[in-house]
Enzyme design. Structure first.
Site, PDB file in Angstrom:
ATOM      1  N   SER A 130      30.647  44.004  26.377  1.00  0.00           N
ATOM      2  CA  SER A 130      30.317  42.747  27.422  1.00  0.00           C
ATOM      3  C   SER A 130      28.878  42.694  27.832  1.00  0.00           C
ATOM      4  CB  SER A 130      31.345  42.549  28.538  1.00  0.00           C
ATOM      5  OG  SER A 130      31.023  41.548  29.422  1.00  0.00           O
ATOM      6  N   ASP A 269      29.666  38.617  25.859  1.00  0.00           N
ATOM      7  CA  ASP A 269      30.706  38.261  24.983  1.00  0.00           C
ATOM      8  C   ASP A 269      31.320  36.844  25.315  1.00  0.00           C
ATOM      9  OD1 ASP A 269      31.851  39.157  27.313  1.00  0.00           O
ATOM     10  OD2 ASP A 269      33.668  39.840  26.292  1.00  0.00           O
ATOM     11  N   ASP A 271      32.608  35.280  27.919  1.00  0.00           N
ATOM     12  CA  ASP A 271      33.808  34.810  28.602  1.00  0.00           C
ATOM     13  C   ASP A 271      33.421  34.425  30.123  1.00  0.00           C
ATOM     14  OD1 ASP A 271      33.418  37.417  29.560  1.00  0.00           O
ATOM     15  OD2 ASP A 271      35.335  38.020  28.676  1.00  0.00           O
ATOM     16  N   GLU A 352      37.011  33.982  39.610  1.00  0.00           N
ATOM     17  CA  GLU A 352      36.555  35.605  39.840  1.00  0.00           C
ATOM     18  C   GLU A 352      34.960  35.362  40.112  1.00  0.00           C
ATOM     19  OE1 GLU A 352      37.169  39.868  38.027  1.00  0.00           O
ATOM     20  OE2 GLU A 352      37.617  38.188  36.908  1.00  0.00           O
ATOM     21  N   SER A 354      32.837  37.146  39.399  1.00  0.00           N
ATOM     22  CA  SER A 354      31.809  37.744  38.223  1.00  0.00           C
ATOM     23  C   SER A 354      31.598  36.336  37.404  1.00  0.00           C
ATOM     24  CB  SER A 354      32.447  38.852  37.618  1.00  0.00           C
ATOM     25  OG  SER A 354      33.601  38.278  37.046  1.00  0.00           O
ATOM     26  N   HIS A 356      34.181  34.903  35.450  1.00  0.00           N
ATOM     27  CA  HIS A 356      35.479  34.675  34.818  1.00  0.00           C
ATOM     28  C   HIS A 356      36.130  33.542  35.563  1.00  0.00           C
ATOM     29  CE1 HIS A 356      35.483  38.108  32.000  1.00  0.00           C
ATOM     30  NE2 HIS A 356      35.228  38.888  32.987  1.00  0.00           N
TER      31      HIS A 356
END
Length: 507
Positions: A130, A269, A271, A352, A354, A356
């Site tokens: 990631s 990556d 996501d 989330e 972060s 996500h």
């Protein structure tokens, strides 16, 4: 080196080998701390070598036989220079365990998740670290789409690999699927193009998302401006991390320079997604989640959402969400925890801090995909044609929140340090001692400890799930000064402990 298991083709893994020696070339090296709460991350090759990756694949193949009806899985890799060799070593181990492997080549994590549905297979193993710095490698794994491994599955995998208890099986096979990237992007673009003219800066941090994001969003009629979209595994500008203020500041400058309507930042990556508004202001992903939740709740009254414990308190206090009957529960930080809870509770979406975001039907399939997030945000803009991203941002109740901050703490020590922090603040509550100048209103210990005081100011301390470090977040609905008071309280405590080192970024 002893093998001790005639059913396994591999010797027992060890944790300390010297590179460029016969033992290093023939023996699996695996540092046990690389098995994390819900995925695996190591420094390559100092903490894991290619033989260790083979042993990991062999163990994962054995886990698939235990957890999946069919031991078949999708395997992909990110753009790091060593990721393909790691993927191929992983595949040899998987096939030795009797797994059927579908290799989709260079991919985003959500491309691999999509491929599970496209190819109708239960498992996934995505070779990526990631946003971790170059030199890290890892694998995101799952055996039951759209879920990825949690602590139980990771413990099972760890025990099989480190104790070398796997069993060789016949039936392993390999198939390369050369067009999965195109099939994934075609799935994202099968909707009508946007009618509203949207100019978007796409920041990819030289990660793998640069191969996918510009082509996908351009196909939907969005005018795209590329920022560090050329893949370069050395990450010459900054790490591809939408929580990294250096990445967000760079995106902000480009949005203002080009007069863009919005800026999107994607991690290595693909996501995760971060957002900058048309004035160049960074909108932390938790607050972006509140805006998306408002939009979804307006279409689906009484909608249910999940937010991680790092996220803003606005999910509970926002008057618009309250009026729409929306219900939000806070859950453990971590993409596997959040994904599982969002899917199992039937929530419309999970958010989330972060970046996500997890969308169930009708938007998504439950897994996290930064491009789906960006498309959903653009839909929100299109449905509010008289408002800019800044207008929507300004519609939120004001609060002052920090970025996610991570002081160094060794993997072998971070959980004990967090336990000490929990005990400290629990004792403060029991003794009626004030924190950041006020009495404690409540403590949440579902994932580390989140301390909220009387005026709603709160702070969080938890252990990082994917690297050696702690996680610290603070927010206040009152003022920036109160936010800083809470950070000072937490920072003074952590700084008094020798196990805690320098922050990656700090207020």
């Amino acid at each position: 080196m002893s093998q001790d298991n005639p059913s396994s083709p591999f010797p027992i893994p060890v944790s300390d080998l010297v590179p460029n020696t016969p033992a290093f070339e023939n023996t699996p090296q695996i540092t046990p701390t690389g098995f994390r709460e819900y995925d695996a991350r190591w420094l390559f090759p100092s903490e894991i070598n290619l033989s260790g990756i083979q042993a990991l694949g062999f163990g994962l193949g054995n886990v698939l036989h235990e957890l999946a009806d069919t031991p078949a899985l999708v395997v992909g890799h990110d753009y790091r220079s060593y990721s393909q060799s790691i993927k191929l070593a992983l595949i040899t181990g998987l096939m030795t365990a009797g797994a059927k492997v579908y290799d989709i080549g260079l991919a985003l994590s959500p491309t691999a998740y999509f491929a599970q549905y496209e190819l109708d297979v239960p498992g996934v193993a995505m070779v990526t670290a990631s946003h971790n710095e170059n030199g890290w490698t890892g694998v995101k794994m799952g055996a039951n789409r759209p879920l990825t491994f949690g602590p139980d599955e990771m413990t099972m995998l760890r025990n099989i690999v480190l104790n070398n208890t796997g069993v060789s099986r016949n039936g392993g096979s390999y198939e390369f699927v050369p067009d999965m990237a195109e099939r994934y992007m075609a799935d994202l673009t099968k909707r009508p193009a946007f009618k509203r003219k949207i100019k978007a800066v796409l920041a990819c941090g030289n990660g793998t998302a640069g191969v996918f994001a510009p082509k996908t969003l351009s196909a939907l009629g969005i005018e795209t401006v590329d920022l560090h979209c050329e893949p370069d595994f050395t990450f010459p500008n900054h790490n591809p991390n939408p929580e990294d203020m250096e990445m967000l500041h760079s995106l902000s400058a480009k949005v203002k320079e080009t007069g863009a309507d919005i800026g999107f930042a994607f991690d290595g990556d693909g996501d995760r997604c971060g957002v900058v508004d048309n004035q160049g202001r960074e909108i932390f992903a938790d607050k972006m989640g509140v805006l998306v939740a408002r939009d979804l709740a307006a279409k689906h009254p009484n909608a249910k959402f999940v937010a991680d414990v790092k996220s803003t308190g606005l999910f509970m206090t926002d008057p618009v969400l309250s009026e729409l009957g929306a219900e939000t529960v806070y859950w453990k930080t971590g993409h596997s925890y959040m994904k599982r809870h969002t899917v199992e509770t039937g929530a419309m979406a999970g958010f989330e801090k972060s970046g996500h975001f997890f969308f169930n039907a009708p938007i998504g399939r439950g897994y996290d995909d930064g491009l789906v997030t960006a498309i959903t945000v653009c839909e929100m803009l299109e449905q509010n044609p008289d408002k800019s991203m800044a207008d929507l941002n300004d519609s939120l109740p004001q609060s002052w929140g920090s970025p996610t901050m991570s002081p160094y703490c060794a993997d072998t020590e971070k959980y004990e340090v967090v336990d000490r922090a929990i005990a400290h603040f629990q004792q403060c509550a029991d003794d009626g001692k004030k924190v950041a100048g006020q009495s404690i209103r409540d403590l949440v210990t579902v994932n580390g400890i989140r301390i909220t005081v009387e005026d709603g100011t709160w702070g969080l301390v938890r252990a990082s799930s994917n690297k050696p470090g702690l996680v610290v977040v603070v927010e206040s609905p009152v003022s920036e000064a109160r936010m800083r008071d809470m950070f000072a309280e937490i920072d003074n405590l952590l700084s008094s402990w020798s196990e805690v080192g320098e922050y990656d970024q700090k207020l």
